[in-house]
Design a protein around this motif. Structure first.
Motif, PDB file in Angstrom:
ATOM      1  N   VAL A   1     -43.932 -13.185   9.190  1.00  0.00           N
ATOM      2  CA  VAL A   1     -43.728 -13.743  10.531  1.00  0.00           C
ATOM      3  C   VAL A   1     -43.688 -12.619  11.568  1.00  0.00           C
ATOM      4  CG1 VAL A   1     -42.113 -14.995  12.010  1.00  0.00           C
ATOM      5  CG2 VAL A   1     -42.567 -15.803   9.696  1.00  0.00           C
ATOM      6  N   GLU A   2     -42.960 -11.554  11.268  1.00  0.00           N
ATOM      7  CA  GLU A   2     -42.886 -10.435  12.208  1.00  0.00           C
ATOM      8  C   GLU A   2     -44.246  -9.782  12.399  1.00  0.00           C
ATOM      9  OE1 GLU A   2     -40.538  -9.591  14.182  1.00  0.00           O
ATOM     10  OE2 GLU A   2     -39.046 -11.006  13.395  1.00  0.00           O
ATOM     11  N   ALA A   3     -45.024  -9.674  11.316  1.00  0.00           N
ATOM     12  CA  ALA A   3     -46.367  -9.100  11.428  1.00  0.00           C
ATOM     13  C   ALA A   3     -47.261  -9.981  12.292  1.00  0.00           C
ATOM     14  CB  ALA A   3     -46.976  -8.926  10.039  1.00  0.00           C
ATOM     15  N   ALA A   4     -47.144 -11.297  12.126  1.00  0.00           N
ATOM     16  CA  ALA A   4     -47.943 -12.232  12.926  1.00  0.00           C
ATOM     17  C   ALA A   4     -47.551 -12.153  14.396  1.00  0.00           C
ATOM     18  CB  ALA A   4     -47.765 -13.655  12.405  1.00  0.00           C
ATOM     19  N   ARG A   5     -46.264 -12.055  14.669  1.00  0.00           N
ATOM     20  CA  ARG A   5     -45.774 -11.953  16.050  1.00  0.00           C
ATOM     21  C   ARG A   5     -46.289 -10.678  16.721  1.00  0.00           C
ATOM     22  NH1 ARG A   5     -41.448 -13.502  19.428  1.00  0.00           N
ATOM     23  NH2 ARG A   5     -40.347 -11.783  20.449  1.00  0.00           N
TER      24      ARG A   5
ATOM     25  N   ILE B   1     -59.010 -16.555  -0.580  1.00  0.00           N
ATOM     26  CA  ILE B   1     -58.842 -17.081   0.775  1.00  0.00           C
ATOM     27  C   ILE B   1     -58.919 -15.920   1.755  1.00  0.00           C
ATOM     28  CG2 ILE B   1     -57.356 -18.338   2.381  1.00  0.00           C
ATOM     29  CD1 ILE B   1     -56.020 -19.648  -0.024  1.00  0.00           C
ATOM     30  N   THR B   2     -59.814 -16.046   2.716  1.00  0.00           N
ATOM     31  CA  THR B   2     -59.891 -15.092   3.810  1.00  0.00           C
ATOM     32  C   THR B   2     -59.714 -15.862   5.111  1.00  0.00           C
ATOM     33  OG1 THR B   2     -62.303 -15.305   3.910  1.00  0.00           O
ATOM     34  CG2 THR B   2     -61.424 -13.510   2.576  1.00  0.00           C
ATOM     35  N   GLY B   3     -59.440 -15.154   6.181  1.00  0.00           N
ATOM     36  CA  GLY B   3     -59.279 -15.851   7.442  1.00  0.00           C
ATOM     37  C   GLY B   3     -58.755 -14.955   8.536  1.00  0.00           C
ATOM     38  N   TYR B   4     -58.536 -15.563   9.692  1.00  0.00           N
ATOM     39  CA  TYR B   4     -57.976 -14.836  10.822  1.00  0.00           C
ATOM     40  C   TYR B   4     -56.521 -14.493  10.516  1.00  0.00           C
ATOM     41  CZ  TYR B   4     -61.904 -15.917  13.962  1.00  0.00           C
ATOM     42  OH  TYR B   4     -63.128 -15.993  14.569  1.00  0.00           O
ATOM     43  N   HIS B   5     -56.107 -13.310  10.926  1.00  0.00           N
ATOM     44  CA  HIS B   5     -54.713 -12.909  10.798  1.00  0.00           C
ATOM     45  C   HIS B   5     -53.855 -13.922  11.540  1.00  0.00           C
ATOM     46  CE1 HIS B   5     -51.085 -10.517  10.893  1.00  0.00           C
ATOM     47  NE2 HIS B   5     -51.668  -9.483  10.317  1.00  0.00           N
ATOM     48  N   GLU B   6     -52.717 -14.297  10.964  1.00  0.00           N
ATOM     49  CA  GLU B   6     -51.829 -15.212  11.682  1.00  0.00           C
ATOM     50  C   GLU B   6     -51.404 -14.564  12.998  1.00  0.00           C
ATOM     51  OE1 GLU B   6     -48.302 -18.401  10.844  1.00  0.00           O
ATOM     52  OE2 GLU B   6     -48.531 -16.733   9.435  1.00  0.00           O
ATOM     53  N   GLY B   7     -51.410 -15.358  14.075  1.00  0.00           N
ATOM     54  CA  GLY B   7     -51.140 -14.845  15.410  1.00  0.00           C
ATOM     55  C   GLY B   7     -52.397 -14.507  16.181  1.00  0.00           C
TER      56      GLY B   7
ATOM     57  N   ALA C   1     -40.490 -23.985  15.157  1.00  0.00           N
ATOM     58  CA  ALA C   1     -39.729 -22.813  15.579  1.00  0.00           C
ATOM     59  C   ALA C   1     -40.438 -21.535  15.145  1.00  0.00           C
ATOM     60  CB  ALA C   1     -38.326 -22.869  14.986  1.00  0.00           C
ATOM     61  N   ARG C   2     -40.971 -21.537  13.926  1.00  0.00           N
ATOM     62  CA  ARG C   2     -41.701 -20.377  13.404  1.00  0.00           C
ATOM     63  C   ARG C   2     -42.945 -20.097  14.248  1.00  0.00           C
ATOM     64  NH1 ARG C   2     -45.971 -19.366  10.143  1.00  0.00           N
ATOM     65  NH2 ARG C   2     -45.796 -17.723   8.554  1.00  0.00           N
ATOM     66  N   ALA C   3     -43.718 -21.142  14.535  1.00  0.00           N
ATOM     67  CA  ALA C   3     -44.955 -20.968  15.299  1.00  0.00           C
ATOM     68  C   ALA C   3     -44.667 -20.485  16.714  1.00  0.00           C
ATOM     69  CB  ALA C   3     -45.734 -22.285  15.333  1.00  0.00           C
ATOM     70  N   ALA C   4     -43.631 -21.031  17.340  1.00  0.00           N
ATOM     71  CA  ALA C   4     -43.282 -20.626  18.701  1.00  0.00           C
ATOM     72  C   ALA C   4     -42.860 -19.167  18.739  1.00  0.00           C
ATOM     73  CB  ALA C   4     -42.168 -21.521  19.246  1.00  0.00           C
TER      74      ALA C   4
ATOM     75  N   PHE D   1     -57.853 -20.800  25.223  1.00  0.00           N
ATOM     76  CA  PHE D   1     -57.803 -20.082  23.949  1.00  0.00           C
ATOM     77  C   PHE D   1     -56.847 -20.839  23.034  1.00  0.00           C
ATOM     78  CE2 PHE D   1     -54.360 -18.326  26.490  1.00  0.00           C
ATOM     79  CZ  PHE D   1     -53.288 -18.282  25.604  1.00  0.00           C
ATOM     80  N   GLY D   2     -56.944 -20.574  21.742  1.00  0.00           N
ATOM     81  CA  GLY D   2     -56.010 -21.122  20.770  1.00  0.00           C
ATOM     82  C   GLY D   2     -55.342 -19.991  20.015  1.00  0.00           C
ATOM     83  N   VAL D   3     -54.239 -20.288  19.353  1.00  0.00           N
ATOM     84  CA  VAL D   3     -53.506 -19.298  18.569  1.00  0.00           C
ATOM     85  C   VAL D   3     -53.386 -19.801  17.135  1.00  0.00           C
ATOM     86  CG1 VAL D   3     -51.342 -18.029  18.286  1.00  0.00           C
ATOM     87  CG2 VAL D   3     -52.183 -18.573  20.591  1.00  0.00           C
ATOM     88  N   VAL D   4     -53.791 -18.984  16.181  1.00  0.00           N
ATOM     89  CA  VAL D   4     -53.701 -19.339  14.766  1.00  0.00           C
ATOM     90  C   VAL D   4     -52.258 -19.183  14.299  1.00  0.00           C
ATOM     91  CG1 VAL D   4     -54.443 -18.782  12.428  1.00  0.00           C
ATOM     92  CG2 VAL D   4     -56.061 -18.573  14.337  1.00  0.00           C
ATOM     93  N   ALA D   5     -51.712 -20.229  13.705  1.00  0.00           N
ATOM     94  CA  ALA D   5     -50.372 -20.156  13.125  1.00  0.00           C
ATOM     95  C   ALA D   5     -50.293 -21.071  11.915  1.00  0.00           C
ATOM     96  CB  ALA D   5     -49.305 -20.530  14.156  1.00  0.00           C
ATOM     97  N   GLY D   6     -49.350 -20.767  11.040  1.00  0.00           N
ATOM     98  CA  GLY D   6     -49.152 -21.546   9.824  1.00  0.00           C
ATOM     99  C   GLY D   6     -49.719 -20.895   8.586  1.00  0.00           C
ATOM    100  N   THR D   7     -50.457 -19.800   8.741  1.00  0.00           N
ATOM    101  CA  THR D   7     -51.142 -19.186   7.603  1.00  0.00           C
ATOM    102  C   THR D   7     -50.171 -18.760   6.512  1.00  0.00           C
ATOM    103  OG1 THR D   7     -52.704 -18.310   9.232  1.00  0.00           O
ATOM    104  CG2 THR D   7     -52.884 -17.496   6.978  1.00  0.00           C
ATOM    105  N   GLY D   8     -49.101 -18.084   6.892  1.00  0.00           N
ATOM    106  CA  GLY D   8     -48.121 -17.652   5.896  1.00  0.00           C
ATOM    107  C   GLY D   8     -47.453 -18.816   5.204  1.00  0.00           C
TER     108      GLY D   8
END
Length: 448
Positions: free
Chosen positions: A412-416, A101-107, A176-179, A52-59
């Motif tokens: 970031v907290e919402a994505a986490r 812009i639409t897309g997968y929720h970050e996280g 650090a943010r993505a992790a 699987f992959g994890v979407v990050a960087g959107t914000g």
């Protein structure tokens, strides 16, 4: 009149490739630049045969797009280097992205073919965002995917990201943010703490012990400064002697010891036994030393309380990019009608048409990624059409303005939190670390 904050922030417009602007120039000349288009960011496969992959960087990307404009300095460079002609410079001088812009929720989790990001606007508006979108999402998603695998391997034990010295200075903050989004609990990077609200941690390195005449002097100094709850690094010299000195200095209420070398499963067991013998039963053990998901999994049965991970997580643990691409999938023709378009290149074919994505579940467990393809502009996005599936796409920006819910520390907290929820949907086979096919298949169907 107060200045627009976007005009005060550094421009991100030249964080791009030259051919984005030369394409724009040609399209402005032939009149196609203002055709409405749909671009899609997706991965053809998961790097490293991961499950699987994890979407990050959107914000991060939304904020960078907000600051994507061409000021005097940027225009002067383009003119002096003869990158584009005068007409294109005039267009760029007033450039602002005004699309959607639409897309997968970050996280969110993603799989091959998942329409992670969809950018809608004129060709001129959307094509110039390609390089920026890919550089952000490819890097951050690679780090987040590696971090999620480490989080799975660690179970309930905390993870701290400490890889700043193994990455470029701004990449370290992004990593650090993505992790953190993917399950790490803290970072050593102070800028990541300031900019994104991530908890920071850290005490002392071997240099601090070497600075002092004796290890005991170093420990006494650290405890005097940071208190007995601190963590002492015990492997500068002899580990067993280091542990004994640490407890002699700090007492049995010492917060923790860190081990950064040796055969970690063996050393951790020996240190735990020694601490218990000395009466420091509450003193925690943190291990570092070039950990990755496999090393963390190998320590599952060891008396370790937390992990610090550096190089491996900030470099994607062997997969430094998510390998995503940004492709035109639909456009208006000369009459204004919408048509799906796609590459047919060998091994690099894409699927045309506007996509809507859903995750089908059975008793709360993901069974497949369902992607509904429409040749027209309007997506098939009603949950009622797919009652056994969870809609995956959200609106991230409207008329060029990003949704504030996805920006800053709150984003970031919402994505986490979102990542923690959706990871519970994975089937058990997805949690294995070995190379394999994606945990669930991606199925494309035509809209009805």
């Amino acid at each position: 009149m107060s200045a627009d904050p976007r005009d005060l922030a550094p421009s991100t417009a030249l964080l791009t490739d030259r051919y984005e602007l030369t394409m724009l120039q040609a399209a402005l000349r032939d009149g196609t630049a203002h055709r409405r288009c749909v671009f899609e960011l997706f991965g053809r496969r998961l790097p490293g045969a991961r499950r699987f992959g994890v979407v990050a960087g959107t914000g991060r990307l939304l904020g960078l797009i907000r600051d994507f404009r061409f000021g005097d300095d940027e225009l002067r460079f383009l003119r002096d280097e003869r990158v584009v002609d005068a007409a294109t410079l005039a267009f760029l001088a007033s450039y602002r992205f005004t699309g959607t812009i639409t897309g997968y929720h970050e996280g969110e989790l993603y799989f091959p073919g998942s329409p992670v990001l969809t950018v809608e606007g004129t060709f001129a508006e959307a094509v110039v965002l390609e390089t920026l979108a890919l550089s952000v999402i490819n890097h951050d998603s690679a780090v987040a995917t590696a971090a999620a695998r480490m989080s799975v391997a660690a179970g309930d034990r905390p993870l701290a990201e400490m890889g700043s010295r193994r990455a470029a200075e701004r990449s370290a903050v992004a990593a650090a943010r993505a992790a953190y989004i993917a399950g790490f609990g803290a970072t050593s990077n102070l800028e990541a703490g300031r900019e994104w609200g991530i908890p920071t941690m850290g005490t002392a390195a071997h240099a601090y012990t070497l600075l002092h005449d004796t290890e005991e002097d170093a420990f006494r100094s650290q405890v005097a400064s940071l208190g007995t709850g601190t963590t002492l690094l015990v492997d500068t010299y002899d580990i067993r002697e280091g542990v004994a000195t640490a407890i002699r200095v700090a007492g049995t209420s010492l917060g923790g010891v860190r081990i950064d070398s040796g055969d970690l499963p063996v050393v951790a067991a020996e240190v735990r036994a020694q601490l218990d013998e000395l009466g420091a039963t509450g003193t925690k053990i943190t291990v570092t030393s070039d950990l990755d998901e496999f090393a963390i999994a190998a320590l599952a049965a060891s008396p370790v309380d937390s992990y610090g991970v550096g190089t491996s997580v900030v470099t994607g643990s062997g997969a430094p990019t998510a390998g995503m691409v940004y492709k035109l999938v639909a456009r208006q023709d000369a009459s204004g009608a919408w048509v799906g378009v796609a590459k047919a290149s060998a091994d690099k074919a894409s699927r045309g048409g506007r996509k809507s994505a859903f995750r089908e579940l059975a008793a709360g467990t993901a069974t497949r990624e369902l992607v509904v393809v429409s040749d027209g502009f309007e997506p098939d996005a009603t949950a009622a059409s797919h009652p056994d599936a969870r809609a995956l796409q959200v609106t991230l920006a409207t008329r060029g303005e990003p949704d504030a819910a996805y920006l800053g520390p709150a984003g970031v907290e919402a994505a986490r939190a979102h990542h923690a929820r959706v990871r519970e949907e994975l089937p058990v086979r997805a949690l294995a670390l070995s190379r394999s096919e994606p945990a669930i298949p991606t199925v494309f169907v035509d809209a009805q």
